[in-house]
Design a protein around this motif. Structure first.
Motif, short mmCIF file in Angstrom:
data_model
loop_
_atom_site.label_atom_id
_atom_site.label_comp_id
_atom_site.label_asym_id
_atom_site.label_seq_id
_atom_site.Cartn_x
_atom_site.Cartn_y
_atom_site.Cartn_z
N SER A 1 -37.60 11.50 6.24
CA SER A 1 -38.09 10.58 5.23
C SER A 1 -38.67 9.35 5.91
N ILE A 2 -39.72 8.82 5.31
CA ILE A 2 -40.23 7.55 5.81
C ILE A 2 -39.33 6.48 5.18
N ALA A 3 -38.68 5.70 6.05
CA ALA A 3 -37.59 4.83 5.58
C ALA A 3 -38.01 3.37 5.59
N SER A 4 -39.30 3.10 5.49
CA SER A 4 -39.76 1.71 5.49
C SER A 4 -40.68 1.46 4.31
N ASP A 5 -40.90 0.18 4.02
CA ASP A 5 -41.71 -0.26 2.89
C ASP A 5 -43.13 0.31 2.99
N PRO A 6 -43.62 1.00 1.95
CA PRO A 6 -44.99 1.52 1.98
C PRO A 6 -46.04 0.42 2.18
N ALA A 7 -45.66 -0.83 1.87
CA ALA A 7 -46.62 -1.94 2.04
C ALA A 7 -46.84 -2.25 3.53
N ARG B 1 -24.29 6.75 15.61
CA ARG B 1 -24.90 8.07 15.52
C ARG B 1 -26.30 8.07 14.89
N VAL B 2 -26.79 6.90 14.49
CA VAL B 2 -28.10 6.86 13.83
C VAL B 2 -29.05 5.97 14.63
N ARG B 3 -30.18 6.56 15.04
CA ARG B 3 -31.20 5.79 15.76
C ARG B 3 -32.41 5.60 14.84
N VAL B 4 -32.85 4.36 14.74
CA VAL B 4 -34.04 4.07 13.93
C VAL B 4 -35.23 3.96 14.87
N LEU B 5 -36.25 4.80 14.62
CA LEU B 5 -37.45 4.80 15.44
C LEU B 5 -38.60 4.21 14.64
N THR B 6 -39.37 3.34 15.26
CA THR B 6 -40.57 2.79 14.64
C THR B 6 -41.77 3.52 15.23
N LEU B 7 -42.57 4.12 14.35
CA LEU B 7 -43.71 4.93 14.79
C LEU B 7 -45.01 4.23 14.43
N ARG B 8 -45.94 4.23 15.36
CA ARG B 8 -47.29 3.72 15.10
C ARG B 8 -48.31 4.78 15.44
N HIS B 9 -49.46 4.73 14.79
CA HIS B 9 -50.54 5.66 15.12
C HIS B 9 -50.99 5.36 16.56
N ALA B 10 -51.20 6.42 17.33
CA ALA B 10 -51.53 6.22 18.75
C ALA B 10 -52.93 5.64 18.94
N ARG B 11 -53.80 5.79 17.94
CA ARG B 11 -55.19 5.35 18.15
C ARG B 11 -55.67 4.33 17.12
N ARG B 12 -55.01 4.29 15.98
CA ARG B 12 -55.49 3.38 14.93
C ARG B 12 -54.42 2.34 14.63
N ASP B 13 -54.82 1.24 13.96
CA ASP B 13 -53.81 0.23 13.68
C ASP B 13 -53.19 0.40 12.30
N ARG B 14 -53.56 1.48 11.60
CA ARG B 14 -52.94 1.73 10.30
C ARG B 14 -52.56 3.19 10.15
N LEU B 15 -51.45 3.41 9.46
CA LEU B 15 -51.04 4.76 9.08
C LEU B 15 -51.50 5.00 7.65
N PRO B 16 -51.61 6.26 7.22
CA PRO B 16 -52.10 6.52 5.87
C PRO B 16 -51.12 6.01 4.80
N PRO B 17 -51.64 5.66 3.62
CA PRO B 17 -50.76 5.19 2.55
C PRO B 17 -49.84 6.30 2.04
N PHE B 18 -48.71 5.92 1.48
CA PHE B 18 -47.79 6.93 0.93
C PHE B 18 -47.00 6.32 -0.22
N GLN B 19 -46.46 7.20 -1.04
CA GLN B 19 -45.56 6.80 -2.11
C GLN B 19 -44.14 6.79 -1.56
N GLY B 20 -43.36 5.79 -1.91
CA GLY B 20 -41.98 5.73 -1.45
C GLY B 20 -41.26 7.05 -1.70
N GLY B 21 -40.44 7.48 -0.73
CA GLY B 21 -39.71 8.74 -0.86
C GLY B 21 -40.38 9.89 -0.12
#
Lengths: 309, 157
Positions: free
Chosen positions: A54-60, A18-38
């Motif tokens: 929630s963003i469920a991956s390592d902020p690094a 019942r749980v699908r994990v999706l990996t998202l990338r920016h459509a135009r850039r190779d980096r997403l903005p930084p964030f604090q875990g949680g």
């Protein structure tokens, strides 16, 4: 910051039936903005539906974010069926839930899909050598997503409480004593949050942290006692019948705020209240905010409310 | 008295839909009477597309305003964050209401001064409404279309 980024579903996999994990990338850039875990992001789905995850991956990991989606209703069904390569819009990271800076010890409690914010909070804590323990509760081992990954991260500091193993977490016992510098966190279903709040009632407010995206069920969210609202700026009075939400009525009148979860959990659709008795049914507004605001998707009024709209 | 100026187009930005972050272009195709190819106001996907107005075809703001926001208010506003299409230098935007002028090969008409909106404050989480009042840029119609690029001269038509 609510600017939307175009993102692409770069990868997808089923973590449980019942749980699908999706990996998202920016459509135009190779980096997403930084964030604090949680942190979380509000996604705009192809049909315009908005949902918070929630963003469920390592902020690094700057090039991609993972989100884990439990199939439970309209928005999540769309995300379960979305092909890899699809485009969505995502807000920049929204802060709100996260590890307290300078805490000596972190006690985390997750229920099922409520594990997700901890998956971005924990990696930086572990790297910093912090004292963090995660208690993960689920009906059965197979229904809890990403357990293996979390175990790799935490080792013995992951404590599982699976109903099928006849293990039940006693929150009152776990949180009975509060030591200065210890912070407790909970993300999970409403019943767990209530038990957590009861178990930490004697803790200082700043040491307890909760997160939920699971609000009222749609049929409960949109119904209750009939009431009316007067819009102070136009003088218009609108009736909210028993079977409709205030948000719905405001939409029809063309004065609705932005909305997202529509279950009282995210706080996107709040409006200022000038007078009247509000029946608050949301999970997102603090006491002081409730004195002057209401969440239009789930909360209602007794008699007439006057709104600053 | 004729207005004399000789300005420069610094950068070009479009957004594919309302609230979506802007994209910086190396060149853009301006379509007379419509907007910038790919921009939300050319495709009716903008925040104000439900109130169509010819003066939203292309919007301009000057670099001097961005410098002043930093100097006077300590606010960093990048060209992409302004949500205006063209960032220009040495152009008296507030004097171009009711006048035609050229950006490279394209001819624009200054329709009205841009009015800042609280929406931008919410979108960016920056207090811009007050600081941008009276220097929020110029909303224009496209009289003659064509392709423009950063570095193009901006002069009276």
């Amino acid at each position: 910051m609510r600017v939307l980024m175009p993102v692409t579903v770069a990868d997808a996999r089923m973590a449980t039936p019942r749980v699908r994990v999706l990996t998202l990338r920016h459509a135009r850039r190779d980096r997403l903005p930084p964030f604090q875990g949680g942190a979380h992001t509000l996604l705009t789905l192809p049909d315009g539906t908005k949902r918070a995850y929630s963003i469920a991956s390592d902020p690094a990991r700057e090039e991609a974010w993972d989100i884990a989606v439990l199939r439970e209703g309209h928005g999540s069904s769309i995300l379960h069926e979305l092909p890899v390569g699809s485009r969505l819009y995502a807000t920049h990271p929204q802060a709100g839930f996260g590890a307290a800076a300078g805490a000596a010890r972190h006690v985390m409690v997750a229920g099922g899909i409520g594990l997700t914010p901890f998956l971005s909070m924990l990696p930086p804590l572990i790297r910093a050598g912090a004292d963090a323990t995660l208690h993960l509760c689920a009906r059965e081992e197979g229904s809890a997503p990403l357990v293996a990954e979390t175990r790799v991260l935490l080792g013995e500091r992951l404590v599982t409480w699976f109903g099928d193993a006849r293990r039940r977490l006693d929150l009152a016992a776990l949180l009975a004593g509060h030591e200065p510098g210890t912070h407790a966190y909970c993300c999970g279903p409403q019943r767990m949050l209530e038990a957590f709040r009861a178990a930490t009632a004697h803790w200082p407010d700043e040491a307890i942290h909760t997160e939920t995206f699971l609000g009222l069920a749609p049929e409960r969210a949109t119904s209750g006692e009939a009431f009316s609202v007067r819009l102070a700026r136009s003088g218009v009075t609108l009736d909210v019948p028993a079977n409709r939400s205030l948000l719905d009525v405001l939409r029809e009148a063309g004065v609705a705020p932005e909305a997202s979860c529509e279950g009282g959990a995210c706080g996107t659709c709040t409006v200022p209240v000038l007078a009247g008795r509000v029946v608050h049914r949301d999970l997102c507004l603090s006491g002081p905010k409730r004195a002057r605001m209401m969440t239009t998707c789930v909360s209602r009024g007794e008699g007439e409310l006057i709104l600053d709209l | 008295m004729p207005l004399i100026f000789d300005g420069e187009l610094l950068s070009i930005h479009i957004a594919e839909a309302a609230s979506v972050e802007m994209e910086t272009l190396a060149e853009a195709n301006l379509i007379a009477g419509v907007g910038i190819e790919g921009d939300r106001y050319a495709t009716a996907k903008g925040t104000y597309s439900n109130k169509p107005h010819a003066d939203r075809q292309v919007t301009l703001i000057d670099e001097e305003t961005l410098t002043a926001l930093k100097r006077d208010h300590g606010i960093d506003l990048s060209p992409e964050e302004t949500r205006r299409n063209l960032v220009v230098r040495d152009v008296p935007l507030n004097n171009l209401v009711g006048r035609e002028f050229r950006v490279g090969s394209v001819r624009l008409y200054g329709g009205r001064l841009n009015v800042p909106c609280k929406y931008l404050d919410d979108l960016l989480g920056k207090p811009l409404f007050g600081p941008l009042t009276n220097r929020s840029g110029l909303n224009c119609r496209i009289i003659e279309g064509g392709t423009i690029r950063p570095g193009d001269r901006i002069v009276p038509a």
